[in-house]
Design a protein around this motif. Sequence first.
Motif, mmCIF file in Angstrom:
data_model
loop_
_atom_site.group_PDB
_atom_site.id
_atom_site.type_symbol
_atom_site.label_atom_id
_atom_site.label_comp_id
_atom_site.label_asym_id
_atom_site.label_seq_id
_atom_site.Cartn_x
_atom_site.Cartn_y
_atom_site.Cartn_z
ATOM 1 N N LEU A 45 0.828 -1.206 0.000
ATOM 2 C CA LEU A 45 0.000 0.000 0.000
ATOM 3 C C LEU A 45 0.863 1.256 0.000
ATOM 4 O O LEU A 45 0.634 2.176 -0.790
ATOM 5 C CB LEU A 45 -0.946 0.000 1.202
ATOM 6 C CG LEU A 45 -1.928 1.154 1.293
ATOM 7 C CD1 LEU A 45 -2.825 1.205 0.060
ATOM 8 C CD2 LEU A 45 -2.772 1.025 2.551
ATOM 9 N N GLN A 49 0.531 2.810 -3.785
ATOM 10 C CA GLN A 49 -0.768 3.471 -3.713
ATOM 11 C C GLN A 49 -1.029 4.464 -4.839
ATOM 12 O O GLN A 49 -2.182 4.705 -5.182
ATOM 13 C CB GLN A 49 -0.935 4.160 -2.366
ATOM 14 C CG GLN A 49 0.054 5.299 -2.143
ATOM 15 C CD GLN A 49 -0.109 5.935 -0.795
ATOM 16 O OE1 GLN A 49 -1.219 6.208 -0.390
ATOM 17 N NE2 GLN A 49 0.994 6.151 -0.093
ATOM 18 N N TRP A 50 0.010 5.030 -5.430
ATOM 19 C CA TRP A 50 -0.200 6.042 -6.463
ATOM 20 C C TRP A 50 -0.132 5.468 -7.873
ATOM 21 O O TRP A 50 -0.299 6.198 -8.841
ATOM 22 C CB TRP A 50 0.823 7.168 -6.303
ATOM 23 C CG TRP A 50 0.774 7.767 -4.943
ATOM 24 C CD1 TRP A 50 1.761 7.722 -3.999
ATOM 25 C CD2 TRP A 50 -0.319 8.457 -4.335
ATOM 26 N NE1 TRP A 50 1.348 8.344 -2.856
ATOM 27 C CE2 TRP A 50 0.074 8.811 -3.031
ATOM 28 C CE3 TRP A 50 -1.601 8.808 -4.757
ATOM 29 C CZ2 TRP A 50 -0.755 9.500 -2.154
ATOM 30 C CZ3 TRP A 50 -2.426 9.494 -3.879
ATOM 31 C CH2 TRP A 50 -2.002 9.832 -2.609
ATOM 32 N N ALA A 56 -6.098 0.297 -4.005
ATOM 33 C CA ALA A 56 -5.793 0.857 -2.686
ATOM 34 C C ALA A 56 -6.917 0.581 -1.687
ATOM 35 O O ALA A 56 -6.656 0.250 -0.528
ATOM 36 C CB ALA A 56 -5.522 2.352 -2.795
ATOM 37 N N TYR A 59 -6.696 -2.886 -0.284
ATOM 38 C CA TYR A 59 -5.611 -3.035 0.682
ATOM 39 C C TYR A 59 -5.974 -2.365 2.009
ATOM 40 O O TYR A 59 -5.645 -2.878 3.081
ATOM 41 C CB TYR A 59 -4.304 -2.464 0.127
ATOM 42 C CG TYR A 59 -3.586 -3.456 -0.751
ATOM 43 C CD1 TYR A 59 -2.509 -4.185 -0.271
ATOM 44 C CD2 TYR A 59 -3.997 -3.692 -2.058
ATOM 45 C CE1 TYR A 59 -1.857 -5.117 -1.060
ATOM 46 C CE2 TYR A 59 -3.355 -4.613 -2.852
ATOM 47 C CZ TYR A 59 -2.291 -5.324 -2.353
ATOM 48 O OH TYR A 59 -1.659 -6.258 -3.143
ATOM 49 N N CYS A 60 -6.655 -1.222 1.949
ATOM 50 C CA CYS A 60 -7.115 -0.563 3.177
ATOM 51 C C CYS A 60 -8.077 -1.482 3.925
ATOM 52 O O CYS A 60 -7.972 -1.649 5.148
ATOM 53 C CB CYS A 60 -7.799 0.765 2.853
ATOM 54 S SG CYS A 60 -6.663 2.026 2.250
ATOM 55 N N ALA A 81 -5.007 0.923 7.722
ATOM 56 C CA ALA A 81 -4.449 1.829 6.721
ATOM 57 C C ALA A 81 -4.409 3.261 7.255
ATOM 58 O O ALA A 81 -3.432 3.988 7.024
ATOM 59 C CB ALA A 81 -5.258 1.759 5.438
#
Length: 101
Positions: A45, A49-50, A56, A59-60, A81
Amino acid sequence: MSTTATPPTPTGQVLAAFARSGYHLDAEVLDEHLAEIAEKAAGSLVRDQWKPDFPAAAYCDLLTAVAALRDVLGFDPSCTAVELFAKARKQHEAAPTDGTA
């Protein structure tokens, strides 16, 4: 003789869920396995993330689910997260800004 079944323990339920997906774990390694999942997800993450199309939000959610599961099972906590991002932001803000880092 009782005919009522003993309800499964939370640990037993978690181990059964992992077994259904092909991971056959012993109770003794469950804490370590969950910690590894959280560590891998956190690393991915923060690192990715970008990137376009990086999931994302998934994953959060994964980090939150693992943190909740670890809490219910009585293991040491792992980061959500939100906590991970707060820690990263704090480290970034504490870093020197004079170009010596």
